[in-house]
Design an enzyme around this catalytic site. Sequence first.
Site, PDB file in Angstrom:
ATOM      1  CE1 TYR A   1      -4.088   1.952   0.792  1.00  0.00           C
ATOM      2  CE2 TYR A   1      -2.714   3.068   2.395  1.00  0.00           C
ATOM      3  CZ  TYR A   1      -3.882   2.992   1.669  1.00  0.00           C
ATOM      4  OH  TYR A   1      -4.834   3.969   1.820  1.00  0.00           O
TER       5      TYR A   1
ATOM      6  CE  LYS B   1      -3.841   4.875  -1.574  1.00  0.00           C
ATOM      7  NZ  LYS B   1      -4.908   5.237  -2.516  1.00  0.00           N
TER       8      LYS B   1
HETATM    9  P1  NAP Z   1     -13.547   2.098   1.252  1.00  0.00           P
HETATM   10  O1  NAP Z   1     -14.569   2.619   2.201  1.00  0.00           O
HETATM   11  O2  NAP Z   1     -13.010   0.708   1.435  1.00  0.00           O
HETATM   12  O3  NAP Z   1     -14.103   2.265  -0.235  1.00  0.00           O
HETATM   13  C1  NAP Z   1     -13.311   1.866  -1.312  1.00  0.00           C
HETATM   14  C2  NAP Z   1     -13.955   2.326  -2.603  1.00  0.00           C
HETATM   15  O4  NAP Z   1     -13.085   1.977  -3.706  1.00  0.00           O
HETATM   16  C3  NAP Z   1     -15.280   1.636  -2.866  1.00  0.00           C
HETATM   17  O5  NAP Z   1     -16.119   2.571  -3.495  1.00  0.00           O
HETATM   18  C4  NAP Z   1     -14.905   0.512  -3.830  1.00  0.00           C
HETATM   19  O6  NAP Z   1     -15.948   0.093  -4.676  1.00  0.00           O
HETATM   20  C5  NAP Z   1     -13.826   1.194  -4.637  1.00  0.00           C
HETATM   21  N1  NAP Z   1     -12.932   0.276  -5.332  1.00  0.00           N
HETATM   22  C6  NAP Z   1     -12.095  -0.647  -4.788  1.00  0.00           C
HETATM   23  N2  NAP Z   1     -11.430  -1.300  -5.755  1.00  0.00           N
HETATM   24  C7  NAP Z   1     -11.866  -0.799  -6.942  1.00  0.00           C
HETATM   25  C8  NAP Z   1     -11.573  -1.058  -8.287  1.00  0.00           C
HETATM   26  N3  NAP Z   1     -10.659  -1.987  -8.643  1.00  0.00           N
HETATM   27  N4  NAP Z   1     -12.226  -0.355  -9.242  1.00  0.00           N
HETATM   28  C9  NAP Z   1     -13.141   0.586  -8.913  1.00  0.00           C
HETATM   29  N5  NAP Z   1     -13.459   0.904  -7.639  1.00  0.00           N
HETATM   30  C10 NAP Z   1     -12.831   0.213  -6.668  1.00  0.00           C
HETATM   31  O7  NAP Z   1     -12.239   3.020   1.244  1.00  0.00           O
HETATM   32  P2  NAP Z   1     -12.006   4.526   1.751  1.00  0.00           P
HETATM   33  O8  NAP Z   1     -11.505   4.463   3.134  1.00  0.00           O
HETATM   34  O9  NAP Z   1     -13.174   5.388   1.416  1.00  0.00           O
HETATM   35  O10 NAP Z   1     -10.748   4.916   0.834  1.00  0.00           O
HETATM   36  C11 NAP Z   1     -10.859   5.748  -0.303  1.00  0.00           C
HETATM   37  C12 NAP Z   1      -9.443   6.120  -0.732  1.00  0.00           C
HETATM   38  O11 NAP Z   1      -8.811   6.806   0.357  1.00  0.00           O
HETATM   39  C13 NAP Z   1      -8.552   4.933  -1.055  1.00  0.00           C
HETATM   40  O12 NAP Z   1      -7.715   5.248  -2.129  1.00  0.00           O
HETATM   41  C14 NAP Z   1      -7.742   4.755   0.207  1.00  0.00           C
HETATM   42  O13 NAP Z   1      -6.519   4.121  -0.047  1.00  0.00           O
HETATM   43  C15 NAP Z   1      -7.573   6.195   0.641  1.00  0.00           C
HETATM   44  N6  NAP Z   1      -7.276   6.375   2.053  1.00  0.00           N
HETATM   45  C16 NAP Z   1      -8.144   5.982   3.024  1.00  0.00           C
HETATM   46  C17 NAP Z   1      -7.813   6.191   4.356  1.00  0.00           C
HETATM   47  C18 NAP Z   1      -8.724   5.808   5.471  1.00  0.00           C
HETATM   48  O14 NAP Z   1      -8.306   5.923   6.639  1.00  0.00           O
HETATM   49  N7  NAP Z   1      -9.942   5.365   5.248  1.00  0.00           N
HETATM   50  C19 NAP Z   1      -6.592   6.770   4.681  1.00  0.00           C
HETATM   51  C20 NAP Z   1      -5.727   7.160   3.674  1.00  0.00           C
HETATM   52  C21 NAP Z   1      -6.081   6.959   2.356  1.00  0.00           C
HETATM   53  P3  NAP Z   1     -16.983  -1.089  -4.243  1.00  0.00           P
HETATM   54  O15 NAP Z   1     -17.941  -0.447  -3.258  1.00  0.00           O
HETATM   55  O16 NAP Z   1     -17.642  -1.516  -5.505  1.00  0.00           O
HETATM   56  O17 NAP Z   1     -16.156  -2.163  -3.601  1.00  0.00           O
END
Ligand code: NAP
Length: 245
Positions: free
Chosen positions: A156, A160
């Site tokens: 990861y 990133k």
């Molecule tokens: P999440 O709640 O797990 O949601 C992930 C989203 O990505 C869902 O809409 C999922 O679609 C979609 N997705 C996953 N694989 C995909 C693919 N191959 N093609 C198209 N869509 C895909 O994650 P989140 O926490 O909101 O994270 C959003 C972004 O923020 C990510 O890039 C993550 O790395 C980053 N981020 C998150 C955090 C955190 O603490 N949450 C921190 C730093 C960075 P489905 O619903 O269809 O599965």
Amino acid sequence: MSAITTVLVTGGSRGIGRAICLKMAALGHYVLVNYKGNKVAAEETLAAVKAAGGDGELLPFDVSDGPDVKRALGGWIEAHPEKPIGVLVNNAGIKDDTLLMWMKDEQWSQVRGTSLDGFFYVTREVLNGMLLRKAGRIINVVSLSGLKGMAGQTNYSAAKAGVIGATKALAQEIAKRNITVNAVAPGFIQTDMTSDLNEKELKAMIPANRFGKPEEVAHAVAFFASPESGYITGTVLSVNGGLYT
Ligand code: NAP
């Protein structure tokens, strides 16, 4: 870039992506809600967009699958010349944590494929139109993990960090065309991705003493998307409650 435009949010069905969809709709934009497989959640996002007076549609495809991106996104762009995509938010991402010594090939490639290959396939598809129109905003959702590195997340962190490098390089390639490329780096945000973490324990190391909300990340994305942010490019904005590297 005109004030009102079409916005593509990858991974818009849940979490941070859903909050970005709602924010963009509140700003008057037409929202393309991308997702991979969770149609029910994506429909909930679109319903929330519409309930708030906005408009948009679902656009499912797997960002890590080049031919699928070409078919679904390329096809949509060709069929909708009246709705040019002015803002692209590369938000889709997954994590699959384990120590490197135990990491399987698929754990490495799927995490890299979603964040880094996904950035490449989707951005390449959208970029041509932005170059022709000489306007656009590209915002990549990266992570503190890509800045600092986190044990148990070599896949990861590498993915990133790769997107951060690509953000800086592409920003320089296309700045003359009035297209900006920036990244937002969240720390710990309350979503499905962090639901397995113990917030009570972890918040002690965060100066703000809490996890962030998806809406707080969406606010930073909206800042970069705004027409007034045209001279800001190649930057990474942290949204992490003071949890610096
Ligand atoms: P999440 O709640 O797990 O949601 C992930 C989203 O990505 C869902 O809409 C999922 O679609 C979609 N997705 C996953 N694989 C995909 C693919 N191959 N093609 C198209 N869509 C895909 O994650 P989140 O926490 O909101 O994270 C959003 C972004 O923020 C990510 O890039 C993550 O790395 C980053 N981020 C998150 C955090 C955190 O603490 N949450 C921190 C730093 C960075 P489905 O619903 O269809 O599965």
